[in-house]
Design a protein around this motif. Sequence first.
Motif, PDB file in Angstrom:
ATOM      1  N   GLU A  57      10.501 -10.813  -7.398  1.00  0.00           N
ATOM      2  CA  GLU A  57       9.338  -9.972  -7.667  1.00  0.00           C
ATOM      3  C   GLU A  57       9.816  -8.542  -7.819  1.00  0.00           C
ATOM      4  O   GLU A  57      10.520  -8.022  -6.959  1.00  0.00           O
ATOM      5  CB  GLU A  57       8.323 -10.084  -6.526  1.00  0.00           C
ATOM      6  CG  GLU A  57       7.691 -11.464  -6.450  1.00  0.00           C
ATOM      7  CD  GLU A  57       6.546 -11.532  -5.460  1.00  0.00           C
ATOM      8  OE1 GLU A  57       6.378 -10.586  -4.660  1.00  0.00           O
ATOM      9  OE2 GLU A  57       5.819 -12.539  -5.497  1.00  0.00           O
ATOM     10  N   GLN A  59       8.960  -4.544  -8.307  1.00  0.00           N
ATOM     11  CA  GLN A  59       7.921  -3.516  -8.141  1.00  0.00           C
ATOM     12  C   GLN A  59       7.961  -2.588  -9.358  1.00  0.00           C
ATOM     13  O   GLN A  59       8.960  -1.925  -9.620  1.00  0.00           O
ATOM     14  CB  GLN A  59       8.210  -2.705  -6.860  1.00  0.00           C
ATOM     15  CG  GLN A  59       7.257  -1.554  -6.614  1.00  0.00           C
ATOM     16  CD  GLN A  59       5.899  -2.047  -6.132  1.00  0.00           C
ATOM     17  OE1 GLN A  59       5.797  -2.729  -5.110  1.00  0.00           O
ATOM     18  NE2 GLN A  59       4.847  -1.690  -6.877  1.00  0.00           N
ATOM     19  N   ILE A  64       3.211  -5.488  -9.292  1.00  0.00           N
ATOM     20  CA  ILE A  64       4.342  -6.388  -9.016  1.00  0.00           C
ATOM     21  C   ILE A  64       4.467  -7.347 -10.189  1.00  0.00           C
ATOM     22  O   ILE A  64       3.454  -7.892 -10.660  1.00  0.00           O
ATOM     23  CB  ILE A  64       4.072  -7.200  -7.732  1.00  0.00           C
ATOM     24  CG1 ILE A  64       3.827  -6.247  -6.559  1.00  0.00           C
ATOM     25  CG2 ILE A  64       5.184  -8.208  -7.491  1.00  0.00           C
ATOM     26  CD1 ILE A  64       4.844  -6.217  -5.485  1.00  0.00           C
TER      27      ILE A  64
END
Length: 216
Positions: A57, A59, A64
């Motif tokens: 994931e 940022q 996200i």
Amino acid sequence: MQIHILSENNSILNHFLGQIRNVDVHKDSMRFRRNIERIGEIMSYELSKELSYKNVEIQTPLGIKKTTEINDPIVLCSILRAGLPLHQGFLNYFDSAENGFISAFRHHPNNDDYFEIKVDYQAVADINKKNVLLLDPMLATGQSIIAVYNKLMERGNPKEIHIAVVIATPEGIAHLEDHLPENCHLWIATLDDSLDAKNYIVPGLGDAGDLAYGPK
Ligand code: U5P
């Protein structure tokens, strides 16, 4: 061995392959090196589709994003000296790869066409449990790649082996099939007809090391 041949008639890869073969372009060694490097970049992208990935994931400034990243460490290992521009192309894409360099040359003990491959200089990262990409622009008889592969295997036990060559011959492919395990991948930018009496690829391009770095 799993064989992947990349060349298609309508592609920029074919354009670069045409230039590296063309005697009218050969005096421009910077273009030769850069074209081999660009072919390495294209091959990296195609080869990357066979690697394993993990979910991550990321940022972003706004949220996200679920995406993937290459899972296993890579060691790029090339055969000196012809492998150097191809190595740079792969390193442009696999930029966090570790590296290895092994020298191999044809030694003619009787001053005739018979030769043996001498493997000499080695500077190679740890290859254990990593994906090793073994790079050489020309797969002629296949003896250099097998000699270097055997030296590499003395150093450890990689997870996957991918061999990448720009121009291959049927003889070279057969030699690799006889000497490499089933799970190896062979990546070929384009396939040529055969070898001449001195084991140069026909039509090929000549001596890749000389074209990149000048005569020895
Ligand atoms: N080689 C060439 N051009 C050819 C054939 C071979 O440059 O047409 C060189 C390459 O540098 C490569 C090695 O590293 O010989 C591969 O030969 P082989 O061991 O597959 O016969």
